[in-house]
Design an enzyme around this catalytic site. Structure first.
Site, PDB file in Angstrom:
ATOM      1  N   ASN A   6       0.848  -1.258   0.020  1.00  0.00           N
ATOM      2  CA  ASN A   6       0.078  -0.006  -0.011  1.00  0.00           C
ATOM      3  C   ASN A   6       0.866   1.335   0.058  1.00  0.00           C
ATOM      4  O   ASN A   6       1.746   1.471   0.929  1.00  0.00           O
ATOM      5  CB  ASN A   6      -0.858   0.016   1.286  1.00  0.00           C
ATOM      6  N   ARG A  17       3.225  19.008   1.477  1.00  0.00           N
ATOM      7  CA  ARG A  17       3.731  20.751   1.063  1.00  0.00           C
ATOM      8  C   ARG A  17       3.191  20.858  -0.120  1.00  0.00           C
ATOM      9  O   ARG A  17       3.566  22.033  -0.873  1.00  0.00           O
ATOM     10  CB  ARG A  17       5.094  20.262   0.983  1.00  0.00           C
ATOM     11  N   ARG A  44      -9.650   7.976  -1.191  1.00  0.00           N
ATOM     12  CA  ARG A  44     -10.646   8.508  -0.089  1.00  0.00           C
ATOM     13  C   ARG A  44     -11.474   9.331  -0.843  1.00  0.00           C
ATOM     14  O   ARG A  44     -11.247  10.177  -1.502  1.00  0.00           O
ATOM     15  CB  ARG A  44      -9.757   8.954   1.250  1.00  0.00           C
ATOM     16  N   HIS A  49      -4.845  11.605   0.545  1.00  0.00           N
ATOM     17  CA  HIS A  49      -3.496  11.063   0.077  1.00  0.00           C
ATOM     18  C   HIS A  49      -3.549  10.640  -1.512  1.00  0.00           C
ATOM     19  O   HIS A  49      -3.018  11.476  -2.332  1.00  0.00           O
ATOM     20  CB  HIS A  49      -2.756   9.906   0.759  1.00  0.00           C
ATOM     21  N   THR A  99      -7.002   6.364  10.173  1.00  0.00           N
ATOM     22  CA  THR A  99      -6.581   5.282   9.144  1.00  0.00           C
ATOM     23  C   THR A  99      -8.238   4.357   9.320  1.00  0.00           C
ATOM     24  O   THR A  99      -9.098   4.729   9.962  1.00  0.00           O
ATOM     25  CB  THR A  99      -5.692   4.463   9.478  1.00  0.00           C
ATOM     26  N   GLU A 150     -11.064  -9.669   2.979  1.00  0.00           N
ATOM     27  CA  GLU A 150      -9.666  -9.091   3.504  1.00  0.00           C
ATOM     28  C   GLU A 150     -10.163  -9.111   5.034  1.00  0.00           C
ATOM     29  O   GLU A 150     -10.985  -8.237   5.500  1.00  0.00           O
ATOM     30  CB  GLU A 150      -9.289  -7.813   2.736  1.00  0.00           C
ATOM     31  N   GLY A 191      -1.916  -3.171  10.193  1.00  0.00           N
ATOM     32  CA  GLY A 191      -0.974  -3.265  11.111  1.00  0.00           C
ATOM     33  C   GLY A 191       0.173  -4.201  11.021  1.00  0.00           C
ATOM     34  O   GLY A 191       0.659  -4.354  12.117  1.00  0.00           O
TER      35      GLY A 191
HETATM   36  N1  PXP Z   1      -5.816  -3.197   4.319  1.00  0.00           N
HETATM   37  C1  PXP Z   1      -6.788  -2.169   4.341  1.00  0.00           C
HETATM   38  C2  PXP Z   1      -8.004  -2.450   3.866  1.00  0.00           C
HETATM   39  C3  PXP Z   1      -6.524  -0.966   4.843  1.00  0.00           C
HETATM   40  O1  PXP Z   1      -7.384   0.074   4.721  1.00  0.00           O
HETATM   41  C4  PXP Z   1      -5.067  -0.745   5.055  1.00  0.00           C
HETATM   42  C5  PXP Z   1      -4.533   0.862   5.650  1.00  0.00           C
HETATM   43  O2  PXP Z   1      -4.844   1.684   4.211  1.00  0.00           O
HETATM   44  C6  PXP Z   1      -4.208  -2.013   4.758  1.00  0.00           C
HETATM   45  C7  PXP Z   1      -4.477  -3.093   4.403  1.00  0.00           C
HETATM   46  C8  PXP Z   1      -2.618  -1.681   5.210  1.00  0.00           C
HETATM   47  O3  PXP Z   1      -2.650  -1.154   6.524  1.00  0.00           O
HETATM   48  P1  PXP Z   1      -0.995  -0.789   7.372  1.00  0.00           P
HETATM   49  O4  PXP Z   1      -0.725   0.757   6.425  1.00  0.00           O
HETATM   50  O5  PXP Z   1      -1.263  -0.641   8.756  1.00  0.00           O
HETATM   51  O6  PXP Z   1      -0.008  -2.017   6.728  1.00  0.00           O
END
Ligand code: PXP
Length: 237
Positions: A6, A17, A44, A49, A99, A150, A191
């Site tokens: 990601n 910035r 989003r 971002h 998040t 997921e 996480g």
């Molecule tokens: N999966 C999903 C659905 C998420 O929303 C996120 C966070 O954007 C992640 C995975 C990845 O999480 P992390 O950035 O904590 O690795």
């Protein structure tokens, strides 16, 4: 287990910035060179971002797989159908959150999610629901026709004791087995980091993990020495 990266937080840094660097597209291409199986971005509603231009360029330029995380809202569904990522992961979205805070409540929005899933699948996009390791949510996801779930690993990642971490791991293991029996593909994320991935990978039956924060944060440190030395050479100090 496949690994998709990601890259949202490369865009977070760029937007801090309002400049053009770091370029998320470059990050995606470098990650592909390094061997990732896919690129994940969350478009989003507030565009904090990743923006639409990023998604369209990624669609054109990456050669692995594009996983577009998104809320099931009309504007974003239309963008997804137009851009055509290989996979859409539907997530809950709150304007104030830092998040994604947890899994979708699939049971609460069956009709909306059914309609969204059909529209995306008609556009040849696989559909994944981001859910807690909860049997009822997984049953509802299968009934609606999702291709993949997921599993939200945030509770596991934030566990405050080994016992709590072990319990959550068991819950995830049961959820994975249940989803597999229903014929769903299984991804996982949120996480996961360089420490907890060692115990997490003991779970069998997960096709893919989606990781962002830990890898982008680590990249700052493993790249910093070289970046400083390159500037020193240019300055002549
Ligand atoms: N999966 C999903 C659905 C998420 O929303 C996120 C966070 O954007 C992640 C995975 C990845 O999480 P992390 O950035 O904590 O690795």
């Amino acid at each position: 287990m496949r690994f998709s990266l990601n890259i949202d937080h490369v865009a977070t840094l760029r937007n801090a910035r309002g400049e053009l660097q770091p370029e998320p597209i470059t990050a995606a291409l470098l990650a592909e060179q390094a061997g990732v199986d896919g690129i994940v971005v969350h478009l989003r509603e507030d565009r904090r971002h990743i923006n639409e231009r990023d998604v369209r360029l990624l669609r054109e330029l990456i050669s692995t797989k594009l996983d577009l995380e998104m809320a099931a809202t009309e504007e974003i569904i239309q963008i997804a159908c137009d851009v055509g990522p290989e996979l859409v992961t539907i997530v809950p979205e709150k304007r104030q959150e830092l998040t994604t805070e947890g899994g979708l409540n699939v049971l609460d929005q069956i009709e909306l999610l059914k309609d969204t899933t059909i529209r995306l699948q008609d556009a040849n996009i696989e559909v994944s629901f981001f859910v807690e390791p909860d049997i009822n949510q997984i049953d509802a996801s299968a009934e609606i026709g999702a291709d993949i779930i997921e599993i939200h690993t945030g509770v596991f990642a934030n566990a405050e004791s080994e016992e709590q971490q072990f319990d959550e791991l068991e819950r995830i293991r049961d959820a994975v087995n249940h989803a597999r029996k229903l014929g769903l593909g299984v991804n996982a994320g949120h996480g996961l980091n360089y420490q907890n991935i060692k115990i997490f990978r003991e779970i069998e039956g997960i096709d893919e993990v989606s990781i962002g924060q830990a890898v982008i944060a680590h990249a700052v440190f493993v790249g910093l020495k070289e970046a400083v030395q390159e500037m020193m050479r240019l300055i002549g100090s």
